[in-house]
Design a protein around this motif. Structure first.
Motif, PDB file in Angstrom:
ATOM      1  N   MET A  63       0.965   6.807  -6.868  1.00 44.50           N
ATOM      2  CA  MET A  63      -0.144   7.712  -7.163  1.00 44.50           C
ATOM      3  C   MET A  63       0.259   9.167  -6.973  1.00 44.50           C
ATOM      4  O   MET A  63      -0.189  10.042  -7.723  1.00 44.50           O
ATOM      5  CB  MET A  63      -1.343   7.379  -6.276  1.00 44.50           C
ATOM      6  N   GLU A  64       1.123   9.436  -5.986  1.00 45.26           N
ATOM      7  CA  GLU A  64       1.602  10.796  -5.777  1.00 45.26           C
ATOM      8  C   GLU A  64       2.418  11.266  -6.975  1.00 45.26           C
ATOM      9  O   GLU A  64       2.315  12.409  -7.401  1.00 45.26           O
ATOM     10  CB  GLU A  64       2.442  10.877  -4.494  1.00 45.26           C
ATOM     11  N   LYS A 120       0.010  11.885  -9.837  1.00 46.96           N
ATOM     12  CA  LYS A 120      -0.717  13.136  -9.595  1.00 46.96           C
ATOM     13  C   LYS A 120       0.150  14.344  -9.904  1.00 46.96           C
ATOM     14  O   LYS A 120      -0.291  15.291 -10.576  1.00 46.96           O
ATOM     15  CB  LYS A 120      -1.179  13.178  -8.133  1.00 46.96           C
ATOM     16  N   GLU A 125       0.808  -1.210   0.000  1.00 47.82           N
ATOM     17  CA  GLU A 125       0.000   0.000   0.000  1.00 47.82           C
ATOM     18  C   GLU A 125       0.845   1.265   0.000  1.00 47.82           C
ATOM     19  O   GLU A 125       0.501   2.249  -0.659  1.00 47.82           O
ATOM     20  CB  GLU A 125      -0.946   0.002   1.212  1.00 47.82           C
ATOM     21  N   ASP A 126       1.965   1.264   0.739  1.00 47.30           N
ATOM     22  CA  ASP A 126       2.802   2.466   0.761  1.00 47.30           C
ATOM     23  C   ASP A 126       3.424   2.720  -0.601  1.00 47.30           C
ATOM     24  O   ASP A 126       3.592   3.873  -1.022  1.00 47.30           O
ATOM     25  CB  ASP A 126       3.889   2.351   1.839  1.00 47.30           C
ATOM     26  N   ARG A 127       3.728   1.631  -1.335  1.00 46.05           N
ATOM     27  CA  ARG A 127       4.279   1.781  -2.684  1.00 46.05           C
ATOM     28  C   ARG A 127       3.215   2.327  -3.640  1.00 46.05           C
ATOM     29  O   ARG A 127       3.500   3.187  -4.477  1.00 46.05           O
ATOM     30  CB  ARG A 127       4.796   0.424  -3.171  1.00 46.05           C
ATOM     31  N   LYS A 128       1.985   1.833  -3.495  1.00 47.05           N
ATOM     32  CA  LYS A 128       0.888   2.344  -4.321  1.00 47.05           C
ATOM     33  C   LYS A 128       0.694   3.847  -4.094  1.00 47.05           C
ATOM     34  O   LYS A 128       0.484   4.606  -5.039  1.00 47.05           O
ATOM     35  CB  LYS A 128      -0.417   1.604  -3.994  1.00 47.05           C
ATOM     36  N   LYS A 129       0.773   4.255  -2.814  1.00 47.36           N
ATOM     37  CA  LYS A 129       0.589   5.658  -2.480  1.00 47.36           C
ATOM     38  C   LYS A 129       1.669   6.518  -3.121  1.00 47.36           C
ATOM     39  O   LYS A 129       1.398   7.599  -3.665  1.00 47.36           O
ATOM     40  CB  LYS A 129       0.605   5.831  -0.963  1.00 47.36           C
ATOM     41  N   GLN A 130       2.924   6.041  -3.086  1.00 47.85           N
ATOM     42  CA  GLN A 130       4.026   6.767  -3.698  1.00 47.85           C
ATOM     43  C   GLN A 130       3.819   6.907  -5.201  1.00 47.85           C
ATOM     44  O   GLN A 130       4.037   7.977  -5.790  1.00 47.85           O
ATOM     45  CB  GLN A 130       5.349   6.050  -3.421  1.00 47.85           C
TER      46      GLN A 130
END
Length: 284
Positions: free
Chosen positions: A54-55, A58, A47-52
């Motif tokens: 997506m950032e 974006k 999940e932390d990799r997905k968040k990175q």
């Protein structure tokens, strides 16, 4: 409504008379943001990799553009951002406009009703030369203040084609359900409502991107995922810029470019899947 139309006509007439008395030029800066919903599919990504990721996606879709214009033509270019210290990769990621040829040096000639875009696609330079699309704008009396200008609302319906990056970078899977997912189109086409805000105080038939056709400079425009807002306007800047149509690149029509980019998307999709989606499905 009659008072509104009279007021609008009065502003346009007075401002046009003032502008025609001089060889004027203007410069408008726009901030563009595109909402991105990237489907990670069946990838086993923390999940932390997905968040990175997506950032980064974006950030790659938050851009600044400058529109230089005169009475008949304009040049719309992205303002390049410098990589900040400590930023890995400079915020790179898939940009959801590039494959459609709407990024790049965009020249619009309102008199001839044509546009040219110099754009790069996977290392090759193309020059898109085509007719401007005429939208059927519906103008209303609703207004709001954008910066120092009074802007009026207008709406239109437009068919928009966008690359489906989730389909390109979807990891190959097993089973009928995954096979159906792998058939997803590289591009999506949909009809959306465009909401624009224009100011008759600058009675120029121009706007950001391929938008035009209103009795005043378009200061803000929104479709279903992208919002573009003018943040600064300079009339008759001391440093004049030559508004010149780009000339380098392989000349194609928009339809020809769309076909080429669609083939390139398919190649990217096949190459990614032939590798088995290795690399964690990294989309850049």
């Amino acid at each position: 409504m009659k008072i509104y139309k009279w007021f609008l006509s009065f502003i346009v007439v007075c401002t046009v008379a003032n502008l025609q008395a001089q060889d004027f030029q203007g410069k408008a800066t726009y901030q563009s943001k595109t909402q991105v919903n990237f489907d990670f599919g069946n990838r086993n990504i923390p999940e932390d990799r997905k968040k990175q990721m997506m950032e980064r996606i974006k950030k790659a879709n938050e851009k600044t553009f400058v529109l230089n214009f005169n009475q008949t033509a304009s040049l719309y270019k992205e303002e390049e951002k410098l990589e900040q210290p400590g930023e890995r990769g400079g915020g790179r990621g898939p940009r959801f406009g590039t494959m459609t040829g709407t990024d790049g040096d965009l020249y619009k000639n309102i008199k001839d009703q044509r546009y040219l875009v110099k754009t790069e696609l996977l290392g090759k330079i193309f020059l898109i030369d085509d007719a401007l699309e005429t939208l059927e704008w519906k103008m209303g009396s609703e207004s709001k203040q954008i910066g120092n200008y009074t802007a009026f609302k207008a709406t239109a319906t437009k068919t928009i084609k966008r690359p489906n990056m989730s389909a390109v970078f979807r990891r190959p899977g097993r089973g009928e359900e995954n096979k159906e997912e792998e058939k997803a189109e590289e591009f999506t086409v949909k009809e959306v409502e465009i909401v624009a805000w224009y100011t008759p105080e600058i009675p120029i038939n121009q706007g950001p991107g391929l938008y035009w056709g209103l009795p005043g400079l378009i200061l803000a425009v929104n479709d279903d995922v992208t919002t573009i807002v003018c943040s600064e306007i300079t009339m008759n800047p001391s440093e004049k810029m030559e508004i010149k149509a780009p000339s380098k690149g392989k000349k194609v029509t928009q339809a020809e470019y769309d076909e080429i980019s669609q083939e390139k998307m398919k190649e990217m999709r096949e190459n990614f899947r032939n590798r088995g989606g290795r690399g964690g499905g990294r989309p850049n």
